[in-house]
Design an enzyme around this catalytic site. Structure first.
Site, PDB file in Angstrom:
ATOM      1  N   CYS A   2       0.869  -1.168  -0.175  1.00 22.24           N
ATOM      2  CA  CYS A   2       0.249   0.510  -0.012  1.00 22.24           C
ATOM      3  C   CYS A   2       0.751   1.212   0.055  1.00 22.24           C
ATOM      4  O   CYS A   2       2.326   0.586   0.069  1.00 22.24           O
ATOM      5  CB  CYS A   2      -1.174   0.356   1.635  1.00 22.24           C
ATOM      6  SG  CYS A   2      -1.721  -1.440   1.510  1.00 22.24           S
ATOM      7  N   ARG A  27       1.670   1.222  -6.138  1.00 21.58           N
ATOM      8  CA  ARG A  27       2.477   0.749  -4.697  1.00 21.58           C
ATOM      9  C   ARG A  27       0.627  -0.308  -4.190  1.00 21.58           C
ATOM     10  O   ARG A  27       0.923  -0.985  -4.075  1.00 21.58           O
ATOM     11  CB  ARG A  27       2.752   1.450  -3.442  1.00 21.58           C
ATOM     12  CG  ARG A  27       4.050   2.090  -3.665  1.00 21.58           C
ATOM     13  CD  ARG A  27       4.640   2.673  -2.828  1.00 21.58           C
ATOM     14  NE  ARG A  27       4.138   1.634  -1.364  1.00 21.58           N
ATOM     15  CZ  ARG A  27       5.123   0.476  -0.843  1.00 21.58           C
ATOM     16  NH1 ARG A  27       6.183   0.821  -2.013  1.00 21.58           N
ATOM     17  NH2 ARG A  27       5.221  -0.024   0.106  1.00 21.58           N
ATOM     18  N   TRP A  74      -3.793  -1.882  -1.505  1.00 18.43           N
ATOM     19  CA  TRP A  74      -3.851  -3.065  -1.951  1.00 18.43           C
ATOM     20  C   TRP A  74      -4.561  -4.134  -1.132  1.00 18.43           C
ATOM     21  O   TRP A  74      -3.218  -4.573   0.312  1.00 18.43           O
ATOM     22  CB  TRP A  74      -2.127  -3.519  -2.333  1.00 18.43           C
ATOM     23  CG  TRP A  74      -2.074  -4.688  -3.337  1.00 18.43           C
ATOM     24  CD1 TRP A  74      -1.980  -4.986  -4.813  1.00 18.43           C
ATOM     25  CD2 TRP A  74      -2.128  -5.864  -2.538  1.00 18.43           C
ATOM     26  NE1 TRP A  74      -2.074  -6.112  -5.451  1.00 18.43           N
ATOM     27  CE2 TRP A  74      -1.809  -6.432  -4.132  1.00 18.43           C
ATOM     28  CE3 TRP A  74      -1.123  -6.111  -1.892  1.00 18.43           C
ATOM     29  CZ2 TRP A  74      -2.188  -8.264  -3.941  1.00 18.43           C
ATOM     30  CZ3 TRP A  74      -1.204  -8.071  -1.595  1.00 18.43           C
ATOM     31  CH2 TRP A  74      -0.881  -8.377  -2.922  1.00 18.43           C
ATOM     32  N   ASN A  98       0.733   0.419   6.019  1.00 21.04           N
ATOM     33  CA  ASN A  98       0.742  -0.529   5.428  1.00 21.04           C
ATOM     34  C   ASN A  98       1.461  -1.488   6.018  1.00 21.04           C
ATOM     35  O   ASN A  98       2.172  -1.416   6.738  1.00 21.04           O
ATOM     36  CB  ASN A  98       1.988   0.378   4.046  1.00 21.04           C
ATOM     37  CG  ASN A  98       2.550  -1.098   3.089  1.00 21.04           C
ATOM     38  OD1 ASN A  98       2.251  -1.827   2.606  1.00 21.04           O
ATOM     39  ND2 ASN A  98       3.702  -0.465   3.010  1.00 21.04           N
ATOM     40  N   GLY A  99       0.877  -3.166   5.836  1.00 23.11           N
ATOM     41  CA  GLY A  99       1.735  -4.197   6.310  1.00 23.11           C
ATOM     42  C   GLY A  99       0.825  -5.138   6.313  1.00 23.11           C
ATOM     43  O   GLY A  99      -0.206  -5.139   6.135  1.00 23.11           O
ATOM     44  N   GLU A 482      11.708 -14.279 -18.034  1.00 16.52           N
ATOM     45  CA  GLU A 482      11.604 -13.315 -18.095  1.00 16.52           C
ATOM     46  C   GLU A 482      10.416 -12.820 -19.055  1.00 16.52           C
ATOM     47  O   GLU A 482       9.134 -12.009 -18.395  1.00 16.52           O
ATOM     48  CB  GLU A 482      12.569 -12.221 -18.526  1.00 16.52           C
ATOM     49  CG  GLU A 482      12.300 -10.979 -18.352  1.00 16.52           C
ATOM     50  CD  GLU A 482      11.974 -10.498 -16.440  1.00 16.52           C
ATOM     51  OE1 GLU A 482      12.162 -11.050 -15.950  1.00 16.52           O
ATOM     52  OE2 GLU A 482      11.252  -8.906 -16.496  1.00 16.52           O
ATOM     53  N   LYS A 486       6.833 -11.008 -18.185  1.00 20.65           N
ATOM     54  CA  LYS A 486       5.487  -9.656 -18.533  1.00 20.65           C
ATOM     55  C   LYS A 486       4.953  -9.388 -19.112  1.00 20.65           C
ATOM     56  O   LYS A 486       3.840  -8.810 -19.163  1.00 20.65           O
ATOM     57  CB  LYS A 486       7.235  -8.780 -19.829  1.00 20.65           C
ATOM     58  CG  LYS A 486       8.620  -8.752 -18.967  1.00 20.65           C
ATOM     59  CD  LYS A 486       8.760  -7.223 -18.142  1.00 20.65           C
ATOM     60  CE  LYS A 486       8.203  -7.572 -16.276  1.00 20.65           C
ATOM     61  NZ  LYS A 486       9.001  -7.902 -15.595  1.00 20.65           N
ATOM     62  N   GLU A 489       1.724 -10.459 -16.884  1.00 21.32           N
ATOM     63  CA  GLU A 489       1.764  -9.543 -15.540  1.00 21.32           C
ATOM     64  C   GLU A 489       0.784  -8.275 -16.434  1.00 21.32           C
ATOM     65  O   GLU A 489       0.015  -7.699 -15.254  1.00 21.32           O
ATOM     66  CB  GLU A 489       2.774  -9.298 -14.914  1.00 21.32           C
ATOM     67  CG  GLU A 489       3.804  -9.116 -15.389  1.00 21.32           C
ATOM     68  CD  GLU A 489       4.895  -8.659 -14.106  1.00 21.32           C
ATOM     69  OE1 GLU A 489       4.621  -8.348 -12.970  1.00 21.32           O
ATOM     70  OE2 GLU A 489       6.661  -8.400 -14.562  1.00 21.32           O
ATOM     71  N   HIS A 505       9.525 -32.831 -23.263  1.00 21.79           N
ATOM     72  CA  HIS A 505       9.127 -33.772 -21.925  1.00 21.79           C
ATOM     73  C   HIS A 505       7.887 -33.654 -21.490  1.00 21.79           C
ATOM     74  O   HIS A 505       7.482 -33.390 -20.384  1.00 21.79           O
ATOM     75  CB  HIS A 505      10.266 -33.430 -20.825  1.00 21.79           C
ATOM     76  CG  HIS A 505      11.392 -33.700 -21.840  1.00 21.79           C
ATOM     77  ND1 HIS A 505      11.370 -35.060 -21.572  1.00 21.79           N
ATOM     78  CD2 HIS A 505      12.634 -33.392 -21.425  1.00 21.79           C
ATOM     79  CE1 HIS A 505      12.938 -35.402 -21.946  1.00 21.79           C
ATOM     80  NE2 HIS A 505      13.249 -33.824 -22.358  1.00 21.79           N
ATOM     81  N   LYS A 604       3.764  -2.969  -6.991  1.00 23.06           N
ATOM     82  CA  LYS A 604       4.867  -3.028  -6.927  1.00 23.06           C
ATOM     83  C   LYS A 604       6.253  -3.128  -6.629  1.00 23.06           C
ATOM     84  O   LYS A 604       7.106  -4.177  -6.389  1.00 23.06           O
ATOM     85  CB  LYS A 604       5.821  -1.271  -7.071  1.00 23.06           C
ATOM     86  CG  LYS A 604       6.802  -1.567  -7.569  1.00 23.06           C
ATOM     87  CD  LYS A 604       7.406  -1.920  -9.020  1.00 23.06           C
ATOM     88  CE  LYS A 604       8.691  -1.230  -9.543  1.00 23.06           C
ATOM     89  NZ  LYS A 604       8.847  -2.263 -10.469  1.00 23.06           N
TER      90      LYS A 604
HETATM   91  C1  AGP Z   1       8.629  -8.229 -12.126  1.00 26.00           C
HETATM   92  O1  AGP Z   1       7.890  -7.298 -13.262  1.00 26.00           O
HETATM   93  C2  AGP Z   1       7.183  -8.006 -10.747  1.00 26.00           C
HETATM   94  N1  AGP Z   1       6.573  -6.719 -10.944  1.00 26.00           N
HETATM   95  C3  AGP Z   1       8.025  -8.746  -9.337  1.00 26.00           C
HETATM   96  O2  AGP Z   1       8.343 -10.146 -10.526  1.00 26.00           O
HETATM   97  C4  AGP Z   1       9.362  -8.534  -9.098  1.00 26.00           C
HETATM   98  O3  AGP Z   1      10.153  -8.664  -9.908  1.00 26.00           O
HETATM   99  C5  AGP Z   1       9.519  -9.207  -7.531  1.00 26.00           C
HETATM  100  O4  AGP Z   1       8.292  -8.665  -6.736  1.00 26.00           O
HETATM  101  C6  AGP Z   1      10.482  -8.549  -6.552  1.00 26.00           C
HETATM  102  O5  AGP Z   1      10.534  -7.532  -6.782  1.00 26.00           O
HETATM  103  P1  AGP Z   1      11.892  -6.883  -5.294  1.00 26.00           P
HETATM  104  O6  AGP Z   1      12.955  -6.881  -7.376  1.00 26.00           O
HETATM  105  O7  AGP Z   1      11.335  -5.404  -5.302  1.00 26.00           O
HETATM  106  O8  AGP Z   1      12.410  -7.531  -5.186  1.00 26.00           O
END
Ligand code: AGP
Length: 609
Positions: A2, A27, A74, A98-99, A482, A486, A489, A505, A604
């Site tokens: 958050c 966030r 969030w 937040n938490g 990766e 991308k 997500e 496999h 994020k």
């Molecule tokens: C990556 O596009 C994602 N948003 C997510 O996987 C991110 O890489 C992961 O949460 C780790 O975040 P960090 O690098 O801030 O630790």
């Protein structure tokens, strides 16, 4: 997870709070609220949905007051409804949090037994009543916060405002980030720097277990026992523009285009092209330690875990040092063989990811030397580590990590060089060649970015699909992972990254005309194997989008679509193969109309388990 903000000073608080929340929306953005205090009365406005909904709610409503707090959520406990939105009120005080409070259920029962009634399903509201109860017993505002926090188990970053203490904000953190900006007669409190950077660059980073009180143009920081702590402000050299879109449609696109500079800034001053070695003094490792090291651990999550997989390939190949790559969420729950003679690198853009922090804290507890490979100055991981390797990518706002990943990859090439040369596994000539390749990468990335329309055209053919497979080998297997992450997500297409050799496999059963297969086949020692993978897909009427090296004359005749990257040394192809995959995901998502910078269900920085 958050975003929280607070303001106290000489200006009207509500517009400042709303502006900061807008900069924190990445966030979390499923509900929001603000509260201001004026003439000893607190006004609270909240709404579900995006911040624009709250903007509409308060547009016509007076929000006087030069002190206030705000929150963009969030959801962790309770649906994203107005009732569950912050700020939460308990009598004369309001709180944003937040938490995750892990013992909130028992605290809630205890408070209910004292007559407290709950308006929400959240753990955060429990904290407000807990602190209110201490004040009701006659303790002061600041002391009540400290006493209440001692009852909590879990993580928090909180800011509180009370009608009994006009003009005062009290904040605290444990396990979630919180910074204090020192303005000119103003004080700004926020989860992250971009929220307040346009007001001030003088930032104090609170540490776990610290509280902060701002009142009468004074700031006091203490521990939970009320013992004062002296903190020196850090000057942040990011410009506010770095945290803005600067004309791009989305932060993500801007950040993709910033990657040539990220490579250059991350390399700057850290390698010596004449001597062929790297200079990384902040790692806290002396040459003997490096020479005697028997293994290295990398702990990360998500995209950062993918860059760690690249780091493994590079370091094992160039430094002949065994590397264990661990997912933070798994590593923290198993009895690893980690010991005090090991070095552990936490890889994290935010430096706040709970699962990764749990891994680095376990490493510290076992006496290992911990290094933070991180993009966020002053983040929790960097302040707890023994050594630091910053990726100078600047603030990354888009939830999907792009330029930070590029900074991490660049950092691993530097690390492989340092370890390889120090351990004698790389000769000076190897090092000079390595530095030469690194120095030439940024222009190649620029070249790919300039051909973005080609990738946009390809995106136009596949954005309606519901599945996708990404195949790579060797150094480009992590890039396949990766690229798939991308796409999934930000476009919500179910995409999977796979080692190309694994196709036969199982995944090959998925191949049909509805399944585009992105094949990463740059010219390297595994190229012929990738040609075979393309043939396997085509033999089953699959669709192939191939990323190949300029001049390729084999796959171009087999694939349905081809994107050509400039020729580079095979060990350096990850830098270039990544870019078209980022752009492909971006343009497919844009065509699908998803919220590229704030994809559904994501945040994020994942500061909870
Ligand atoms: C990556 O596009 C994602 N948003 C997510 O996987 C991110 O890489 C992961 O949460 C780790 O975040 P960090 O690098 O801030 O630790």
């Amino acid at each position: 997870m958050c975003g929280i903000v607070g303001y106290v000073g000489e200006q009207q608080a509500s517009p400042l709070l709303m502006d900061s929340l807008k900069r924190l929306e990445y966030r979390g953005y499923d509900s929001a609220g603000i509260a201001t205090l004026h003439e000893e009365n607190i006004t609270v406005w909240r709404s579900s949905g995006k911040l624009t909904n709250l903007q509409n709610v308060i547009a016509g409503a007076p929000m006087p007051g030069t002190v206030g707090i705000g929150h963009t959520r969030w959801a962790t406990h309770g649906e994203p409804t107005e009732a569950n939105a912050h700020p939460h009120r308990s009598g004369h005080l309001v709180l944003v949090h937040n938490g995750i409070i892990e013992n909130y259920v028992e605290l809630k029962h205890d408070l209910a037994g004292d007559g407290y009634e709950f308006q929400s399903e959240t753990d955060s509201e429990v904290v407000a009543h807990l602190i209110h109860r201490w004040m009701a017993k006659g303790h002061g505002f600041q002391e009540s916060v400290r006493l209440g926090l001692k009852d909590l188990a879990g993580s928090y970053a909180i800011v509180l405002l009370s009608e009994d203490a006009p003009g005062m904000l009290v904040a605290a953190r444990a396990g979630c980030p919180l910074v204090v900006g020192l303005g000119d007669g103003d004080f700004f409190i926020a989860s992250d720097i971009p929220a307040i950077l346009h007001h001030t660059r003088k930032i104090i980073f609170l540490d776990d277990g610290e509280t902060c009180t701002v009142a009468n143009n004074q700031i006091t920081i203490t521990d939970l026992d009320g013992i004062t702590r002296e903190k020196t402000p850090t000057h942040i050299d990011w410009t506010p523009g770095m945290a803005e879109k600067e004309g791009y449609r989305h932060f993500m696109l801007k950040e993709i285009h910033e990657q040539p500079q990220v490579v250059l800034h991350t390399l700057m001053g850290r390698y010596n092209p004449e001597h062929g070695d790297a200079v990384l003094p902040d790692l806290g490792l002396n040459p003997d330690t490096i020479r005697n090291l028997t293994r290295l651990w990398l702990v990360a999550c998500g995209t950062s875990w993918h860059s760690a997989l690249i780091g493994k390939y590079l370091i094992e190949t160039m430094a002949k040092l065994p590397v264990h790559v661990e997912l933070g969420s798994e590593f923290r729950h198993r009895d690893s063989l980690l010991n005090k003679d090991d070095v552990v690198i936490g890889v994290s853009q935010s430096g706040e990811t709970a699962d990764t922090l749990a891994g680095t804290r376990e490493a510290t507890a076992r006496g290992a030397h911990v290094i933070a490979l991180c993009n966020s100055v002053g983040s929790t991981m960097t302040r707890e580590a023994d050594g630091i390797l910053y990726t100078h990518a600047g603030p990354e706002i888009g939830v999907a990590s792009t330029k930070a990943f590029m900074g991490q990859v660049t950092a691993f090439y530097l690390l492989a060089l340092l370890l390889g040369r120090t351990r004698g596994a790389m000769t000076p000539e190897d090092g000079v060649a390595w530095c030469s390749h690194l120095a030439g990468i940024a222009p190649h990335i620029e070249h790919i970015l300039a051909t973005e329309p080609e990738i946009e055209r390809i995106a136009g053919k596949y954005y309606r699909d519901s599945d996708a497979l990404y195949l790579g080998r060797g150094l480009n297997f992590p890039i396949a992972l990766e690229g798939a992450l991308k796409l999934k997500e930000i476009s919500y297409i179910h995409a999977e990254g796979y080692a190309a050799g694994e196709m036969k496999h199982g995944p090959i059963a998925l191949i049909d005309r509805q399944m585009p297969v992105v094949v990463l086949a740059p010219r390297d020692h595994l190229y012929d194997k990738m040609v075979t993978a393309v043939r396997e897909v085509k033999a089953r009427n699959g669709l192939v989008v191939a990323i190949v090296t300029e001049g390729d004359d084999t796959i171009v005749d087999l694939a349905d679509d081809v994107y050509r990257i400039p020729e580079v040394d095979p060990m350096f192809t990850p830098f270039l193969v990544t870019i078209p995959l980022q752009l492909l995901a971006y343009h497919i998502a844009t065509l699908r109309g998803t919220d590229v910078d704030q994809p559904r269900n994501l945040a994020k920085s994942v500061t909870v388990e």
